[in-house]
Design a protein around this motif. Structure first.
Motif, PDB file in Angstrom:
ATOM      1  N   GLY A  14       0.838  -1.179   0.000  1.00  0.00           N
ATOM      2  CA  GLY A  14       0.000   0.000   0.000  1.00  0.00           C
ATOM      3  C   GLY A  14       0.871   1.225   0.000  1.00  0.00           C
ATOM      4  O   GLY A  14       1.703   1.369   0.845  1.00  0.00           O
ATOM      5  N   VAL A  15       0.700   2.081  -0.963  1.00  0.00           N
ATOM      6  CA  VAL A  15       1.495   3.278  -1.066  1.00  0.00           C
ATOM      7  C   VAL A  15       0.644   4.367  -1.636  1.00  0.00           C
ATOM      8  O   VAL A  15      -0.407   4.110  -2.176  1.00  0.00           O
ATOM      9  N   ALA A  16       1.111   5.600  -1.534  1.00  0.00           N
ATOM     10  CA  ALA A  16       0.334   6.685  -2.072  1.00  0.00           C
ATOM     11  C   ALA A  16       0.894   7.117  -3.397  1.00  0.00           C
ATOM     12  O   ALA A  16       2.072   6.940  -3.690  1.00  0.00           O
ATOM     13  N   PRO A 146       5.192 -12.789  -2.933  1.00  0.00           N
ATOM     14  CA  PRO A 146       4.175 -11.774  -2.680  1.00  0.00           C
ATOM     15  C   PRO A 146       3.918 -10.938  -3.935  1.00  0.00           C
ATOM     16  O   PRO A 146       4.813 -10.734  -4.754  1.00  0.00           O
ATOM     17  N   ALA A 147       2.679 -10.460  -4.086  1.00  0.00           N
ATOM     18  CA  ALA A 147       2.331  -9.750  -5.312  1.00  0.00           C
ATOM     19  C   ALA A 147       1.362  -8.614  -5.050  1.00  0.00           C
ATOM     20  O   ALA A 147       0.532  -8.683  -4.149  1.00  0.00           O
ATOM     21  N   SER A 148       1.476  -7.566  -5.868  1.00  0.00           N
ATOM     22  CA  SER A 148       0.590  -6.415  -5.770  1.00  0.00           C
ATOM     23  C   SER A 148       0.553  -5.700  -7.109  1.00  0.00           C
ATOM     24  O   SER A 148       1.529  -5.736  -7.865  1.00  0.00           O
ATOM     25  N   ILE A 149      -0.579  -5.067  -7.397  1.00  0.00           N
ATOM     26  CA  ILE A 149      -0.719  -4.206  -8.566  1.00  0.00           C
ATOM     27  C   ILE A 149      -0.902  -2.781  -8.078  1.00  0.00           C
ATOM     28  O   ILE A 149      -1.659  -2.534  -7.138  1.00  0.00           O
ATOM     29  N   VAL A 150      -0.205  -1.845  -8.705  1.00  0.00           N
ATOM     30  CA  VAL A 150      -0.393  -0.424  -8.411  1.00  0.00           C
ATOM     31  C   VAL A 150      -0.892   0.239  -9.686  1.00  0.00           C
ATOM     32  O   VAL A 150      -0.191   0.268 -10.696  1.00  0.00           O
ATOM     33  N   LEU A 151      -2.105   0.740  -9.648  1.00  0.00           N
ATOM     34  CA  LEU A 151      -2.727   1.388 -10.800  1.00  0.00           C
ATOM     35  C   LEU A 151      -2.653   2.901 -10.645  1.00  0.00           C
ATOM     36  O   LEU A 151      -3.090   3.445  -9.629  1.00  0.00           O
ATOM     37  N   VAL A 152      -2.099   3.580 -11.645  1.00  0.00           N
ATOM     38  CA  VAL A 152      -2.019   5.043 -11.668  1.00  0.00           C
ATOM     39  C   VAL A 152      -2.917   5.522 -12.794  1.00  0.00           C
ATOM     40  O   VAL A 152      -2.628   5.265 -13.965  1.00  0.00           O
ATOM     41  N   ALA A 153      -4.006   6.202 -12.478  1.00  0.00           N
ATOM     42  CA  ALA A 153      -5.009   6.511 -13.495  1.00  0.00           C
ATOM     43  C   ALA A 153      -5.605   7.900 -13.293  1.00  0.00           C
ATOM     44  O   ALA A 153      -5.662   8.426 -12.181  1.00  0.00           O
ATOM     45  N   LEU A 177      -3.757 -11.360  -4.128  1.00  0.00           N
ATOM     46  CA  LEU A 177      -3.064 -10.123  -4.434  1.00  0.00           C
ATOM     47  C   LEU A 177      -4.078  -8.992  -4.369  1.00  0.00           C
ATOM     48  O   LEU A 177      -5.278  -9.204  -4.536  1.00  0.00           O
ATOM     49  N   HIS A 178      -3.612  -7.799  -4.079  1.00  0.00           N
ATOM     50  CA  HIS A 178      -4.531  -6.665  -4.009  1.00  0.00           C
ATOM     51  C   HIS A 178      -4.094  -5.582  -4.986  1.00  0.00           C
ATOM     52  O   HIS A 178      -2.987  -5.619  -5.524  1.00  0.00           O
ATOM     53  N   ILE A 179      -4.974  -4.625  -5.204  1.00  0.00           N
ATOM     54  CA  ILE A 179      -4.719  -3.541  -6.142  1.00  0.00           C
ATOM     55  C   ILE A 179      -4.802  -2.219  -5.394  1.00  0.00           C
ATOM     56  O   ILE A 179      -5.842  -1.875  -4.837  1.00  0.00           O
ATOM     57  N   ASP A 180      -3.693  -1.492  -5.362  1.00  0.00           N
ATOM     58  CA  ASP A 180      -3.691  -0.129  -4.827  1.00  0.00           C
ATOM     59  C   ASP A 180      -3.845   0.837  -5.990  1.00  0.00           C
ATOM     60  O   ASP A 180      -3.255   0.631  -7.055  1.00  0.00           O
ATOM     61  N   VAL A 181      -4.654   1.859  -5.797  1.00  0.00           N
ATOM     62  CA  VAL A 181      -5.001   2.759  -6.893  1.00  0.00           C
ATOM     63  C   VAL A 181      -4.642   4.193  -6.533  1.00  0.00           C
ATOM     64  O   VAL A 181      -4.948   4.678  -5.446  1.00  0.00           O
ATOM     65  N   VAL A 182      -3.978   4.867  -7.479  1.00  0.00           N
ATOM     66  CA  VAL A 182      -3.654   6.281  -7.344  1.00  0.00           C
ATOM     67  C   VAL A 182      -4.469   7.040  -8.383  1.00  0.00           C
ATOM     68  O   VAL A 182      -4.256   6.885  -9.582  1.00  0.00           O
ATOM     69  N   GLY A 183      -5.426   7.828  -7.921  1.00  0.00           N
ATOM     70  CA  GLY A 183      -6.220   8.652  -8.818  1.00  0.00           C
ATOM     71  C   GLY A 183      -5.573  10.023  -8.950  1.00  0.00           C
ATOM     72  O   GLY A 183      -5.515  10.777  -7.975  1.00  0.00           O
ATOM     73  N   CYS A 196     -13.672   1.945  -6.077  1.00  0.00           N
ATOM     74  CA  CYS A 196     -14.274   0.613  -6.108  1.00  0.00           C
ATOM     75  C   CYS A 196     -13.238  -0.445  -6.457  1.00  0.00           C
ATOM     76  O   CYS A 196     -13.213  -1.532  -5.868  1.00  0.00           O
ATOM     77  N   ILE A 197     -12.357  -0.139  -7.394  1.00  0.00           N
ATOM     78  CA  ILE A 197     -11.310  -1.098  -7.787  1.00  0.00           C
ATOM     79  C   ILE A 197     -10.447  -1.448  -6.577  1.00  0.00           C
ATOM     80  O   ILE A 197     -10.153  -2.622  -6.321  1.00  0.00           O
ATOM     81  N   ALA A 198     -10.048  -0.431  -5.840  1.00  0.00           N
ATOM     82  CA  ALA A 198      -9.182  -0.670  -4.681  1.00  0.00           C
ATOM     83  C   ALA A 198      -9.906  -1.457  -3.595  1.00  0.00           C
ATOM     84  O   ALA A 198      -9.404  -2.476  -3.101  1.00  0.00           O
ATOM     85  N   SER A 199     -11.098  -1.006  -3.219  1.00  0.00           N
ATOM     86  CA  SER A 199     -11.797  -1.651  -2.111  1.00  0.00           C
ATOM     87  C   SER A 199     -12.239  -3.061  -2.464  1.00  0.00           C
ATOM     88  O   SER A 199     -12.245  -3.955  -1.612  1.00  0.00           O
ATOM     89  N   ALA A 200     -12.604  -3.300  -3.737  1.00  0.00           N
ATOM     90  CA  ALA A 200     -13.049  -4.630  -4.142  1.00  0.00           C
ATOM     91  C   ALA A 200     -11.936  -5.660  -4.069  1.00  0.00           C
ATOM     92  O   ALA A 200     -12.196  -6.853  -3.940  1.00  0.00           O
ATOM     93  N   SER A 201     -10.686  -5.210  -4.144  1.00  0.00           N
ATOM     94  CA  SER A 201      -9.559  -6.140  -4.118  1.00  0.00           C
ATOM     95  C   SER A 201      -8.818  -6.135  -2.789  1.00  0.00           C
ATOM     96  O   SER A 201      -7.800  -6.806  -2.645  1.00  0.00           O
ATOM     97  N   GLY A 202      -9.316  -5.367  -1.822  1.00  0.00           N
ATOM     98  CA  GLY A 202      -8.624  -5.266  -0.540  1.00  0.00           C
ATOM     99  C   GLY A 202      -7.484  -4.283  -0.551  1.00  0.00           C
ATOM    100  O   GLY A 202      -6.673  -4.243   0.370  1.00  0.00           O
TER     101      GLY A 202
END
Length: 607
Positions: A14-16, A146-153, A177-183, A196-202
């Motif tokens: 989890g990162v900003a 360990p795995a994670s996706i970081v989406l920048v959108a 795996l979870h998805i952290d999202v930066v809007g 929704c993308i972030a919360s749906a994946s934890g």
């Protein structure tokens, strides 16, 4: 998206902002904690036409993201695995644009020149196939770490698969795996979908409006520990039946749950002492509508029996309700000598079960506390009315800290004042050592926020203490108006052996010396509060250390060890680490056990 299940435990990242892989707090080679080392992450970047628009000043949104990523990549750990994927960069419009996603740098041992070249090549062009890109990213990630996706959108998905549903599928498929999202400068419609993308994946959603914040915050966070959920422990595979229970000793263990009905373990007899067991699973994601039935509120249960099946006590259970604070679900079960005597001599069988069928990490914390020679002369249990205490005055300047949503990832702090941020729907944990006779005090100040709104947003902020076995302790909460400063104070009772005899659960939580926790949670109290807001935590330990220390018949296992933590923020050179967190097994052994476990179970998970 491929249906293969990747049940490797999550290295939460989890990162900003436009974040990438950042490692957990650094330990020496001898002290490194299994389950908290470098992992795999894929950064997915929006390269749609919206990224060509101005970010303010004389730069575009894409240029701002490129600057932030390039600066952050300079600090990526050399042993991390990181990849880069882009969408909307090759096809301007039409049906093909809804599958326009390319892997710029494969997920592999970090190749900084390739990452830099990939970032510099990004040019905004086409559509926003977020759902398709996320599915491809999930398949890019390896299944053995360990795995994670970081989406920048910038924008919401404009074509192709529903990205929120893709995130749910990733979360429910057994691919842990979870998805952290930066809007980045996202409007309300886009924020709703990206959240929704972030919360749906934890995962976690972070909203960034000022382009100047991207490189500043990225640089800060890459120097600190991972903020995502970080399970830890020695790898173990529970038996599928009581007869095949696997022996575990005192310490912290890491398994998975959900891939079989019940996990069975063998526990040693504490020989007249007390047996402490805690089982923890990561938070379950919130659901609504057709998915919000009782089956979506799984129950986690812990039972201890003799080898012949005679119950030791009444068992313990907790419903993993989908709260808005994102705290892990923990069942704590304590069996004193009188309870164990009723079910006979050990060893004993520990059974842990969950009604949730999704595969998620399971942490087990086991501690055998020897009997004391006598309770004569020990301080009496604290009365709930007498448990408050005044902490230290906030110190200046405050130290920066990044709290964790997991117990195991909580930064170890010395008593001092720390600055952090919290967002609605999240909980942050901080770890502090407390000796016999001492008590933990947690004071949280929420400073006033500037706002152009006529009515400032509000949030419910909760401050809670937890004991060394993750028992819930004292709690205070307030509805906070972010337009004015607010203070919240809570104190655990002094640590006394006889507190375990109290009728108050908060008092019983303070019956052993060890690693305690301050936890700060926030939940929405108005529909306007979605942004992170600053909090200032003053953690104090007051009282006389060692007062009322019991004399054990045998030397107890070490419940806390001094570990030198290397931290960029200047915090805590020597700090207490809780039971079992300094696991004896090496990280390589953990991955061996987990990989063997998941390989054996994948066939049944796929059915």
């Amino acid at each position: 998206m491929s249906t293969r299940r990747k049940t490797a435990l999550t290295a939460s990242i989890g990162v900003a902002l436009a974040i990438l892989w950042v490692g957990a707090p650094s330990f020496s080679a001898e002290q490194k904690q299994p389950g908290r080392g470098p992992g795999a992450v894929e950064v997915v970047v929006d390269s749609s036409s919206a990224m060509a628009e101005s970010a303010g000043g004389d730069i575009t949104r894409m240029q701002a993201v490129q600057t932030g990523l390039l600066e952050a990549f300079t600090d990526v750990p050399v042993d991390a695995s990181i990849g880069l994927r882009v969408y909307g960069a090759s096809v301007k419009e039409g049906l093909r644009s809804c599958k326009d996603s390319s892997l710029i740098a494969p997920v592999d041992t970090v190749d900084k020149p390739a990452l830099v070249k990939g970032v510099e090549s990004l040019k905004p062009l086409g559509n926003t196939p977020i759902g398709y890109a996320l599915g491809e990213a999930a398949d890019d990630l390896p299944g053995d770490k360990p795995a994670s996706i970081v989406l920048v959108a910038r924008s919401a998905g404009g074509c192709g698969a529903d990205p929120c549903q893709v995130a749910r599928d990733v979360s429910d498929s057994g691919q842990d795996l979870h998805i952290d999202v930066v809007g980045f400068q996202a409007d309300k419609s886009a924020r709703d979908q990206l959240t929704c993308i972030a919360s749906a994946s934890g995962g976690t959603y972070f909203d960034v409006t000022d382009a100047a914040d991207l490189p500043i915050v990225l640089s800060r966070l890459t120097k600190r520990g991972a903020r995502g959920y970080a399970p830890a422990g020695r790898g173990v595979e529970g038996g599928p039946a009581a007869a095949s229970a696997v022996s575990i000793s005192d310490g912290q263990w890491l398994d998975t749950i959900g891939d079989s009905d019940t996990e069975y373990y063998r526990l040693l007899d504490p020989a007249g002492g007390t047996l402490h067991v805690a089982a923890t699973i990561r938070p379950v994601r919130s659901t609504s509508g057709k998915d919000s039935g009782s089956a979506q509120n799984p129950e986690l249960t812990v039972d201890v029996t003799s080898l012949s099946g005679v119950p030791c006590g009444d068992g313990a259970a907790k419903t993993a309700s989908r709260t808005v604070t994102g705290a892990p679900t923990t069942v704590v079960y304590t069996l004193a000598a009188d309870k164990l005597t009723k079910c006979g001599e050990g060893p004993y069988t520990l059974a842990v079960a969950s009604t949730d069928r999704s595969v998620r990490p399971l942490e087990l914390l086991v501690a055998s506390e020897p009997a004391v020679t006598t309770t004569d002369g020990l301080p009496k249990a604290v009365k709930p009315a007498d448990m408050d205490a005044t902490g230290n005055t906030a110190s200046e300047p405050a130290l920066s800290v990044v709290g964790s949503p997991s117990f195991s990832g909580a930064p170890a702090l010395e008593p001092a004042t720390y600055d952090d941020t919290v967002r609605a729907g999240t909980t942050r944990f901080y770890h502090i050592g407390v000796d016999w006779g001492q008590q933990l005090v947690c004071d949280v100040d929420v400073p006033a926020q500037d706002s152009a709104a006529k009515k400032p947003a509000t949030a419910k902020v909760t401050v809670r203490t937890y004991g060394p076995q993750r028992q819930r302790g004292s709690v205070q909460d307030k509805i906070v108006s972010l337009g004015k400063s607010t203070s919240i104070h809570t104190a655990a009772p002094p640590v006394r052996y006889l507190n375990r005899k109290s009728s108050s659960a908060a008092v019983r939580a303070a019956s052993r010396a060890g690693g305690y926790y301050c936890a700060v949670s926030a939940s929405e109290a108005s529909d306007k509060q979605n942004e992170p807001f600053p909090v200032r935590l003053t953690a104090s330990v007051v009282g006389t250390a060692g007062e009322g220390t019991p004399v054990y018949a045998d030397k107890p296992e070490s419940a806390q060890d001094a570990v030198e933590v290397v931290d960029d923020g200047g915090t805590s050179p020597l700090v207490w680490i809780g039971v079992g967190l300094v696991a004896a097994a090496a990280a390589g052994s953990l991955w061996f056990y987990l990989r063997r476990r998941h390989t054996a179970r994948d066939a049944s998970v796929h059915e």
